[in-house]
Design a protein around this motif. Structure first.
Motif, PDB file in Angstrom:
ATOM      1  N   ILE A   1      10.479  11.124   3.839  1.00  0.00           N
ATOM      2  CA  ILE A   1       9.402  10.947   2.865  1.00  0.00           C
ATOM      3  C   ILE A   1       8.058  10.892   3.573  1.00  0.00           C
ATOM      4  O   ILE A   1       7.099  11.515   3.174  1.00  0.00           O
ATOM      5  CB  ILE A   1       9.605   9.650   2.052  1.00  0.00           C
ATOM      6  N   GLY A   2       7.996  10.162   4.651  1.00  0.00           N
ATOM      7  CA  GLY A   2       6.742  10.004   5.375  1.00  0.00           C
ATOM      8  C   GLY A   2       6.989   9.136   6.587  1.00  0.00           C
ATOM      9  O   GLY A   2       8.131   8.916   6.979  1.00  0.00           O
TER      10      GLY A   2
ATOM     11  N   LYS B   1       6.391   8.277  -3.074  1.00  0.00           N
ATOM     12  CA  LYS B   1       5.485   8.289  -1.932  1.00  0.00           C
ATOM     13  C   LYS B   1       6.083   7.525  -0.760  1.00  0.00           C
ATOM     14  O   LYS B   1       5.666   7.673   0.377  1.00  0.00           O
ATOM     15  CB  LYS B   1       4.141   7.680  -2.305  1.00  0.00           C
TER      16      LYS B   1
ATOM     17  N   MET C   1       6.249   4.147  -5.542  1.00  0.00           N
ATOM     18  CA  MET C   1       5.188   4.910  -6.203  1.00  0.00           C
ATOM     19  C   MET C   1       5.497   6.401  -6.336  1.00  0.00           C
ATOM     20  O   MET C   1       4.909   7.235  -5.648  1.00  0.00           O
ATOM     21  CB  MET C   1       3.864   4.713  -5.448  1.00  0.00           C
TER      22      MET C   1
ATOM     23  N   ILE D   1       3.368  -2.108  -5.505  1.00  0.00           N
ATOM     24  CA  ILE D   1       3.432  -3.536  -5.794  1.00  0.00           C
ATOM     25  C   ILE D   1       4.803  -3.912  -6.334  1.00  0.00           C
ATOM     26  O   ILE D   1       5.353  -4.964  -6.023  1.00  0.00           O
ATOM     27  CB  ILE D   1       2.308  -3.928  -6.781  1.00  0.00           C
TER      28      ILE D   1
ATOM     29  N   PRO E   1       0.807  -1.224   0.000  1.00  0.00           N
ATOM     30  CA  PRO E   1       0.000   0.000   0.000  1.00  0.00           C
ATOM     31  C   PRO E   1       0.843   1.277   0.000  1.00  0.00           C
ATOM     32  O   PRO E   1       0.378   2.310  -0.443  1.00  0.00           O
ATOM     33  CB  PRO E   1      -0.830  -0.108   1.285  1.00  0.00           C
TER      34      PRO E   1
END
Lengths: 225, 272
Positions: free
Chosen positions: B243-244, B141, B138, B133, B129
């Motif tokens: 990034i997060g 992200k 992504m 995949i 997620p």
């Protein structure tokens, strides 16, 4: 025996009452059990989280997402530990849901983060290929109704004795005169979330003192664990 | 008539026909009865506005079934659920304990291929997620796992810095080394820190120690970089990085599953 009852409406009524009252009792008594008390560590929602919860309800998230993990290995592997009734003590109403078009969200705060929610609510297929969830872009420029959220929280506190303003619990205040202070706290909380987001419009709005729905919703989702 | 080739549809159609015929027959029977038959029997004493009631015996089958359900209900309350100690949670706990035991003994010495396959399964559910995949992160992200674990991955980290693994040494600033120096160190670290240590490694040794082992938990042990052990460490710690945020998977994945995820992720960058 039944002829006797039929001829005596008073006793018949008493009998009917007893039978129905027994069934009611069986349903009510478990609610007084220890297991139904708030689980240790369960806290009432902060003002911002309540506003997010209202957004969650308003956009009908609960129509497709449940918030109840059943005690089956297949569920606990995917969603985390099974739900306990005491965890819903401050949910009014609870949002168990009845259908899982999407995954369960009861512990989504444990395994999804602010930046992920931001990407996902803006365009679900950008992070979950094949997702059928619609995008919720309007949440990025619509602001929450903090006053209604405050009214709900205050009602919970006064009518249902939800322990706001107690040691270790979120602060709220006692009347609508305390709203500006509560609003300020909600904004502080919103700023922390906006700091972890990338959308410039949202960041600007929060800097101006507004709270877009997405910020409140993420605050609510992060509180679910 | 394509839909009739489905046996469930055939069965449903048959059932509908049977129900229709039975309904017509039974309804017809009672309508005829109402038209022709007169009721007989002994009237009960009481009547209401001239409407009386026959003293009929209960139909035997109905009465015995009713009695039976009362007796079964009592048995269920007293000897059956829930007083005999059964609980759904207990059943769940047994099931999980049994599965854990089976899982651990079955995969204790899993080979590389098995771990990779298991890791792929876990990755697709738990990691994809955010990391995608294909593991490419992504479009930025999340961390790009297709370079992670290789010299390029180390270069990325040196260029961008790293933070949020929760070690006492705290944040690693961006751009501590650059150019050839960074490249040399990257190759040295990604190669498992074998061979001669480049002099530039001194910059890293300040926090990670001269041997790269993190000085007893002060900083991440980079001597295991590019191995499943390192992935396991990140999964346990979680990461609040540039990034997060990545949550900790401690307790959500078993050590074997974590190792499997590590094996799978490394196969992405090492192209195995």
């Amino acid at each position: 025996m039944f002829h006797w009852l039929e001829k005596r409406p008073f006793f018949f009524s008493v009998g009917v009452f007893l039978v129905i009252a027994f069934a009611g009792l069986i349903e009510i008594v478990p609610d007084f059990a220890q297991a139904s008390r708030p689980v240790a560590g369960t806290k009432p929602y902060t003002l911002l989280q309540i506003a997010g919860r209202q957004t969650y309800i308003k956009d009908s998230c609960n129509a497709c997402h449940s918030q109840l993990i059943r005690p089956f290995k297949s569920e606990t592997d995917r969603y985390g530990p099974y739900s306990l009734s005491g965890e819903y003590a401050y949910d009014r109403p609870f949002l168990w849901g009845s259908k899982r078009t999407g995954p369960d969200l009861h512990r989504v705060g444990e395994y999804r983060t602010t930046d992920w929610h931001e990407n996902h609510m803006w365009e679900p297929t950008s992070v979950v290929p094949g997702s059928i969830m619609p995008a919720y872009k309007h949440m990025f420029h619509q602001n929450v109704d903090l006053e209604t959220a405050y009214a709900e929280a205050l009602t919970d506190k006064i009518v249902f004795n939800v322990p706001y303003d107690q040691p270790g619990m979120p602060k709220l205040g006692n009347s609508k005169e305390d709203f500006p202070a509560a609003q300020k706290m909600a904004l502080e909380e919103a700023k922390k979330i906006a700091a972890e987001m990338k959308n410039q419009d949202v960041k600007d709005a929060v800097a101006r003192g507004e709270i877009p729905e997405i910020v409140a919703l993420i605050a609510y989702l992060n509180s679910l664990h | 008539m394509n839909w009739l080739s489905d046996n469930v549809n055939q069965l449903a159609l048959l059932g509908a026909a049977v129900i229709l015929i039975l309904t017509i027959y039974v309804a017809g029977k009672y309508i005829r009865q109402m038209k022709t038959e007169k009721s007989t029997g002994v009237l009960a004493e009481e009547n209401w506005d001239g409407i009386g009631e026959y003293k009929n015996e209960l139909p035997a089958g109905w009465a015995y079934t009713f009695l039976g359900t009362i007796i079964w209900g009592m048995w269920y309350m007293i000897a059956g659920y829930p007083v005999d100690g059964y609980s759904q949670i207990g059943e769940y706990n047994d099931e999980v304990a049994q599965h854990t035991k089976m899982f651990e003994s079955k995969w204790a010495n899993a080979d590389h291929e098995t771990l990779k396959a298991m890791g792929e399964g876990v990755y697709l559910v738990q990691c994809s997620p955010c990391h995608g995949i294909a593991g490419d992160g992504m479009d930025g992200k999340a961390a790009d796992l297709t370079v992670w674990g290789s010299a390029d991955g180390v270069l990325e980290t040196i260029k961008k810095g790293s933070k949020g693994l929760g070690f006492p040494m705290g944040e690693m600033p961006a751009g501590l080394l650059s150019g050839d120096a960074a490249k040399k160190v990257a190759e040295y670290v990604a190669g498992g820190m074998k061979g001669e240590q480049p002099a530039e490694f001194a910059t890293c040794a300040g926090c990670h120690g001269p041997d790269g082992k993190g000085m007893g938990g002060m900083a991440p042990d980079i001597s295991t970089y590019g191995s499943p052990d390192f992935v396991q460490m990140v999964l346990d710690h979680g990461k609040k990085g540039f990034i997060g945020t990545m949550v900790s998977f401690k307790g959500r994945l078993t050590p074997i599953q974590e190792k499997a995820v590590g094996t799978y992720i490394l196969s992405l960058s090492h192209g195995e």
